[in-house]
Design a protein around this motif. Sequence first.
Motif, mmCIF file in Angstrom:
data_model
loop_
_atom_site.group_PDB
_atom_site.id
_atom_site.type_symbol
_atom_site.label_atom_id
_atom_site.label_comp_id
_atom_site.label_asym_id
_atom_site.label_seq_id
_atom_site.Cartn_x
_atom_site.Cartn_y
_atom_site.Cartn_z
ATOM 1 N N VAL A 286 5.657 3.769 -1.349
ATOM 2 C CA VAL A 286 6.464 3.186 -2.429
ATOM 3 C C VAL A 286 5.628 2.217 -3.270
ATOM 4 C CG1 VAL A 286 8.391 1.599 -2.898
ATOM 5 C CG2 VAL A 286 8.695 3.481 -1.272
ATOM 6 N N CYS A 287 4.911 1.307 -2.614
ATOM 7 C CA CYS A 287 4.231 0.240 -3.370
ATOM 8 C C CYS A 287 2.949 0.745 -4.033
ATOM 9 C CB CYS A 287 3.981 -0.964 -2.463
ATOM 10 S SG CYS A 287 5.550 -1.730 -1.945
ATOM 11 N N LEU B 205 6.773 -8.257 1.148
ATOM 12 C CA LEU B 205 6.757 -6.805 1.384
ATOM 13 C C LEU B 205 7.873 -6.404 2.339
ATOM 14 C CD1 LEU B 205 2.955 -5.974 1.658
ATOM 15 C CD2 LEU B 205 4.566 -5.003 0.011
ATOM 16 N N ALA B 206 8.149 -7.263 3.309
ATOM 17 C CA ALA B 206 9.222 -6.960 4.252
ATOM 18 C C ALA B 206 10.594 -7.083 3.584
ATOM 19 C CB ALA B 206 9.127 -7.898 5.459
ATOM 20 N N TYR C 250 9.579 -6.722 -7.495
ATOM 21 C CA TYR C 250 10.297 -7.765 -6.755
ATOM 22 C C TYR C 250 9.514 -9.079 -6.705
ATOM 23 C CZ TYR C 250 12.204 -10.309 -2.773
ATOM 24 O OH TYR C 250 12.710 -11.278 -1.965
ATOM 25 N N ALA C 251 8.225 -9.004 -6.447
ATOM 26 C CA ALA C 251 7.394 -10.217 -6.352
ATOM 27 C C ALA C 251 6.025 -9.913 -6.932
ATOM 28 C CB ALA C 251 7.297 -10.669 -4.894
ATOM 29 N N TYR D 164 -1.492 -4.088 -3.025
ATOM 30 C CA TYR D 164 -1.192 -2.701 -3.401
ATOM 31 C C TYR D 164 -1.783 -2.352 -4.767
ATOM 32 C CZ TYR D 164 1.125 -1.418 0.836
ATOM 33 O OH TYR D 164 1.355 -1.103 2.157
ATOM 34 N N ARG D 165 -1.933 -3.347 -5.653
ATOM 35 C CA ARG D 165 -2.648 -3.069 -6.906
ATOM 36 C C ARG D 165 -4.121 -2.776 -6.623
ATOM 37 N NH1 ARG D 165 0.315 -7.746 -9.281
ATOM 38 N NH2 ARG D 165 2.088 -6.829 -10.362
#
Length: 262
Positions: free
Chosen positions: A20-21, A218-219, A231-232, A241-242
């Motif tokens: 997803v991320c 992430l959680a 989200y953040a 993740y970037r």
Amino acid sequence: MRTIAVLNQKGGSGKTTTAVCLGAALAERGRRVLLVDLDPQYSATTWLSTLPVGRGVFDLFADPRGTSLQAVARPTATPGLDLAGASAWLVGAEKALSAEPGAETILKEHVAALPAGAYDYLLIDCPPTLGVLSVNALTAAAEVLVPVECHVMGLQGLAQLAQTVELVRRRLNPALRIAGIVPCRLDARTNHGPEVVAKLRARFPETTATAVRENVRLAECPSMGEPITAYAPASAGAEDYRALAAEVMAREGGEGGRAANS
Ligand SMILES: Nc1ncnc2c1ncn2[C@@H]1O[C@H](COP(=O)(O)OP(=O)(O)O)[C@@H](O)[C@H]1O
Ligand SMILES: [Mg+2]
């Protein structure tokens, strides 16, 4: 189009978070991404879907001629990120498919039928098993990303995973390779986490330079229905993740890239 299976038969290793991320981070960089949820627990679908999924990808297997990946795909709230969602229907698919000759190639045929140029990346979130659904992912993909929890227990099962990938490569998909082992949930405050990363790097040269840190954001983000980048966006999780997306994108055009797998 690059087709990447996110696979580890161990549950809780970070597959869904990574699919997803990473998908959202690639979309943020202008890539068109289709995320295929192949997990009968459909956690990526619960996380991202904003539109009704129906039976979702189950129909791709139950009625291959009656539907298509494109028909099953839905946009998500993240521009550039589409989702081919799963449902509880998928629970029965594993057993039904294992009795069906040639079932390993069903997803591959659907991927081949996608209109040319529709997506830059197809990411497959695999179930925590090495059954026929995961073999479908490995047969459809050219690359495998393996999220590994940075814990000694996280290293268990990697030899079996590598063996399965090798068998599928020999028998069904000569182009397949493990493109990256992704250290996930790294707690750098202990010695233990970094030790596991060092072991991974020593054993598997394909370990990514990016290690995803343990990050509470992430959680939290699955229950908020948003990928970490939305989200953040300033969190360590989004940063990691970037960085992983940049690492994956650096191989575009190369081996396993657009030229080799389009
Ligand atoms: N880097 C991280 N930091 C904190 N929590 C994480 C991180 N990666 C995954 N998690 C959490 O760990 C659990 C398992 O991750 P998940 O991606 O669902 O694994 P899998 O799909 O392999 O079962 C989830 O609750 C998820 O939110
Ligand atoms: Mg999962």
